[in-house]
Design a protein around this motif. Structure first.
Motif, mmCIF file in Angstrom:
data_model
loop_
_atom_site.group_PDB
_atom_site.id
_atom_site.type_symbol
_atom_site.label_atom_id
_atom_site.label_comp_id
_atom_site.label_asym_id
_atom_site.label_seq_id
_atom_site.Cartn_x
_atom_site.Cartn_y
_atom_site.Cartn_z
ATOM 1 N N PRO A 35 42.929 52.854 38.574
ATOM 2 C CA PRO A 35 44.136 52.879 37.779
ATOM 3 C C PRO A 35 45.259 53.704 38.476
ATOM 4 C CG PRO A 35 42.614 53.760 36.455
ATOM 5 C CD PRO A 35 41.726 53.083 37.626
ATOM 6 N N ASP A 36 44.760 55.016 39.051
ATOM 7 C CA ASP A 36 45.873 55.839 39.605
ATOM 8 C C ASP A 36 46.167 55.157 40.783
ATOM 9 O OD1 ASP A 36 45.807 57.557 37.410
ATOM 10 O OD2 ASP A 36 44.198 58.987 38.532
ATOM 11 N N VAL A 37 45.474 54.524 41.488
ATOM 12 C CA VAL A 37 45.892 53.974 42.895
ATOM 13 C C VAL A 37 46.668 52.760 42.609
ATOM 14 C CG1 VAL A 37 45.230 52.748 44.734
ATOM 15 C CG2 VAL A 37 43.787 54.641 44.245
ATOM 16 N N LYS A 38 46.552 52.025 41.591
ATOM 17 C CA LYS A 38 47.338 50.801 41.212
ATOM 18 C C LYS A 38 48.746 51.347 40.643
ATOM 19 C CE LYS A 38 47.238 46.826 38.312
ATOM 20 N NZ LYS A 38 46.476 45.886 37.353
ATOM 21 N N ALA A 39 48.475 52.259 39.990
ATOM 22 C CA ALA A 39 50.057 52.823 39.701
ATOM 23 C C ALA A 39 50.753 53.348 40.791
ATOM 24 C CB ALA A 39 49.742 54.110 38.625
ATOM 25 N N HIS A 40 50.236 54.258 41.693
ATOM 26 C CA HIS A 40 50.888 54.573 42.947
ATOM 27 C C HIS A 40 51.528 53.131 43.674
ATOM 28 C CE1 HIS A 40 51.479 56.505 46.726
ATOM 29 N NE2 HIS A 40 50.677 55.752 47.306
ATOM 30 N N LEU A 41 50.585 52.274 44.033
ATOM 31 C CA LEU A 41 51.120 51.155 44.586
ATOM 32 C C LEU A 41 52.397 50.468 43.944
ATOM 33 C CD1 LEU A 41 47.887 49.636 46.098
ATOM 34 C CD2 LEU A 41 49.577 51.212 47.254
ATOM 35 N N GLU A 42 51.926 50.508 42.529
ATOM 36 C CA GLU A 42 53.224 49.706 41.714
ATOM 37 C C GLU A 42 54.654 50.496 41.717
ATOM 38 O OE1 GLU A 42 53.393 46.982 40.628
ATOM 39 O OE2 GLU A 42 51.270 46.303 39.911
ATOM 40 N N ARG A 43 54.455 51.873 41.831
ATOM 41 C CA ARG A 43 55.714 52.668 41.864
ATOM 42 C C ARG A 43 56.447 52.508 43.215
ATOM 43 N NH1 ARG A 43 56.922 57.642 43.818
ATOM 44 N NH2 ARG A 43 54.830 58.201 44.694
ATOM 45 N N VAL A 44 55.631 52.777 44.239
ATOM 46 C CA VAL A 44 56.103 52.569 45.535
ATOM 47 C C VAL A 44 56.758 51.145 45.630
ATOM 48 C CG1 VAL A 44 54.920 54.628 46.513
ATOM 49 C CG2 VAL A 44 54.185 52.279 46.874
ATOM 50 N N LYS A 45 56.263 49.988 45.023
ATOM 51 C CA LYS A 45 56.637 48.875 45.066
ATOM 52 C C LYS A 45 58.222 48.707 44.777
ATOM 53 C CE LYS A 45 55.149 44.111 44.317
ATOM 54 N NZ LYS A 45 54.147 43.221 43.791
#
Length: 387
Positions: free
Chosen positions: A34-44
Motif C-alpha cells: 500500500p505504501d508503494v501504491k500510494a507513492h505511485l498514485e501521488r507522483v501520477k
C-alpha cells in the motif's frame, strides 16, 4: 515400448479458475504494497497529471540522480544530491572528473524509486524526504585547487549551514569531502565518521603544507573540531604505503580495521564495531571506492588488490542502519573513474551502494521529523506510470 509417464495431479479446479481470472482481469497494483501504491498514485498527479515513467531512463535527461528533480530551491529541500568533479589530487592513473556525471546517469537505470527493505516494508525515499538533485558544482573556471574548494565551500554553506539540508555527494577525488565535513561539523557539532578506504587519508599540514588535497580532508577537520577522530572508524586500509603513513592513525586515535582483518569478520561483527565507535553523535559516511577489491572496482586512480567485497559492504551498511542507533547526517561516494569502466560494471555497483545510502539518509530525515513524511515534488510532466 516407451514407459508410461505418471502425471502429477492437476491443480484443483477452484484454484485454476482463480488463476484464470487473475490472468484475465488483475493488474500488478492489486497486490502492490500500500505504501508503494500510494507513492505511485501521488507522483501520477504531478507535472500536469501525466505521472512518471519509472521503468526506463530513456530521454530522462531532465531528471537528476535516481529520478530526483533538478533544483536549487533550498527552502523546502531535506536532502541535496551534489556532484563535485574534482581531480587535481588524483595521485596516479585515471582521474575522476567524469564520475558524478556517469553515476548520475547510471543511477537512473535501476527501474524504479522504491525497494524492499525489512519486515515486509519498503524504502520509498522520495516520500520520506524532499530530495533534490542540486547538480554539479562547476569549478572549472578555478585553475587552482584552493580556489575550487573555496568556491565549493560557498555552496555548502548555503546548503548545510543556512538551510540545514543533508548532503549526499559524488566525487571527484577524495578532496571533495572537505566541504561537507566542514559545514556539517560547524552545524551539528563534531562528527563521527564511517570511512571505507584503502588509504588512511590522514596527511597533516606538517607532512604537506597545501590547504586542500585528497589526503587531508579528515585531519584538517580534526584540527578545526568538526570531526572527532576517536569516533572515526576506517575500514579496508591496506597496501604498501600504509607503513609510511599509519602513524597518524595512532596519534589521532582513529579506529582502524585493515582489509585483511575486515574480510574475515562477519558483517554483523563489523556493524557492531561501527555502532560502538560512532555512538549516537551526528555521523557521516565517506565511501572511497578504492576500498573495494578490484573485482568490484578497478575504475579508480589508486587500485589496491585484496580489498573489500561490495556485498559485504552492503550488508554492513544495512545492519548498521537496521540498528537504529546511528544518526546519519551526510555521506559521499568518491573516486570513480568511468573511463576505466567500459562495461559500467563498477559504476552500477557504486550507484547501487549510493542508492542504499540515500535511502538511509531519507529514513533518518523521516525519523528526525517524528516519523512524518516530507515528500519530494516534481515540477516536470513525465510519461505514464505503471499504475
Amino acid at each position: 515400448m516407451k514407459k508410461e509417464i505418471k502425471k502429477y495431479p492437476a491443480i484443483p479446479q477452484e484454484r485454476l479458475e482463480k488463476y484464470q481470472d487473475l490472468w484475465k482481469n488483475s493488474t500488478s497494483r492489486d497486490g502492490v504494497h500500500p505504501d508503494v501504491k500510494a507513492h505511485l498514485e501521488r507522483v501520477k498527479t504531478m507535472g500536469g497529471g501525466q505521472g512518471i515513467e519509472f521503468l526506463s531512463n530513456i530521454n530522462k535527461d531532465y531528471l537528476g540522480a535516481f529520478m530526483a528533480p533538478f533544483s536549487r530551491d533550498l527552502e523546502e529541500a531535506d536532502i541535496a544530491i551534489i556532484g563535485m568533479p574534482f581531480e587535481k589530487s588524483a595521485p596516479m592513473n585515471a582521474s575522476h572528473k567524469y564520475g558524478p556525471k556517469a553515476l548520475r546517469e547510471l543511477s537512473k537505470n535501476f527501474m524504479g524509486t522504491t525497494e524492499p527493505w525489512i519486515n515486509g516494508e519498503f524504502d520509498i525515499p522520495f516520500d520520506f524526504a524532499n530530495i533534490i538533485d542540486y547538480g554539479t558544482i562547476d569549478t572549472y573556471g578555478q585553475f587552482d585547487l584552493s580556489g575550487e574548494m573555496e568556491h565549493a565551500i560557498e555552496h555548502y554553506r548555503k546548503i548545510v549551514c543556512d538551510n540545514h539540508i543533508i548532503p549526499f555527494m559524488w566525487g571527484g577525488d577524495h578532496t571533495v569531502s572537505v566541504a561537507p565535513l566542514m559545514t556539517l561539523g560547524e552545524t551539528y557539532g563534531p562528527l563521527s565518521v564511517i570511512h571505507f578506504d584503502a588509504h588512511y587519508d590522514l596527511v597533516t599540514e606538517a607532512d604537506f603544507p597545501y590547504p586542500y588535497h585528497s589526503g587531508n580532508m579528515f585531519t584538517q577537520n580534526f584540527a578545526k573540531g568538526n570531526v572527532d577522530p576517536e569516533r572515526m572508524i576506517q575500514i579496508g586500509i591496506r597496501g604498501r604505503m600504509t607503513g609510511l603513513v599509519g602513524g597518524h592513525a595512532k596519534n589521532f586515535g582513529t579506529n582502524v580495521y585493515f582489509a585483511d582483518e575486515a574480510r574475515v569478520m562477519s558483517p554483523r561483527e563489523m556493524a557492531d564495531k561501527i555502532i560502538e565507535v560512532v555512538g549516537d553523535g551526528p555521523t557521516y559516511i565517506s565511501l572511497d571506492l578504492d576500498s573495494l577489491d578490484p573485482v568490484y572496482n578497478s575504475a579508480s586512480s589508486a587500485v589496491e588488490p585484496f580489498g573489500l567485497d561490495a556485498n559485504w559492504v552492503h550488508d554492513v551498511l544495512k545492519l548498521v542502519r537496521m540498528s537504529g542507533k546511528v544518526n546519519l547526517v551526510g555521506a559521499d561516494v568518491v573516486e570513480y573513474a568511468p573511463q576505466n569502466d567500459p562495461a559500467k560494471t563498477f559504476g552500477y555497483i557504486a550507484a547501487g551502494l549510493s542508492w542504499k545510502i540515500l535511502c538511509w539518509l531519507a529514513a533518518d530525515v523521516k525519523r528526525r521529523n517524528g516519523g512524518e513524511n516530507h515528500p519530494t515534488n516534481w515540477p516536470q510532466a513525465f510519461g505514464n506510470v505503471t499504475l
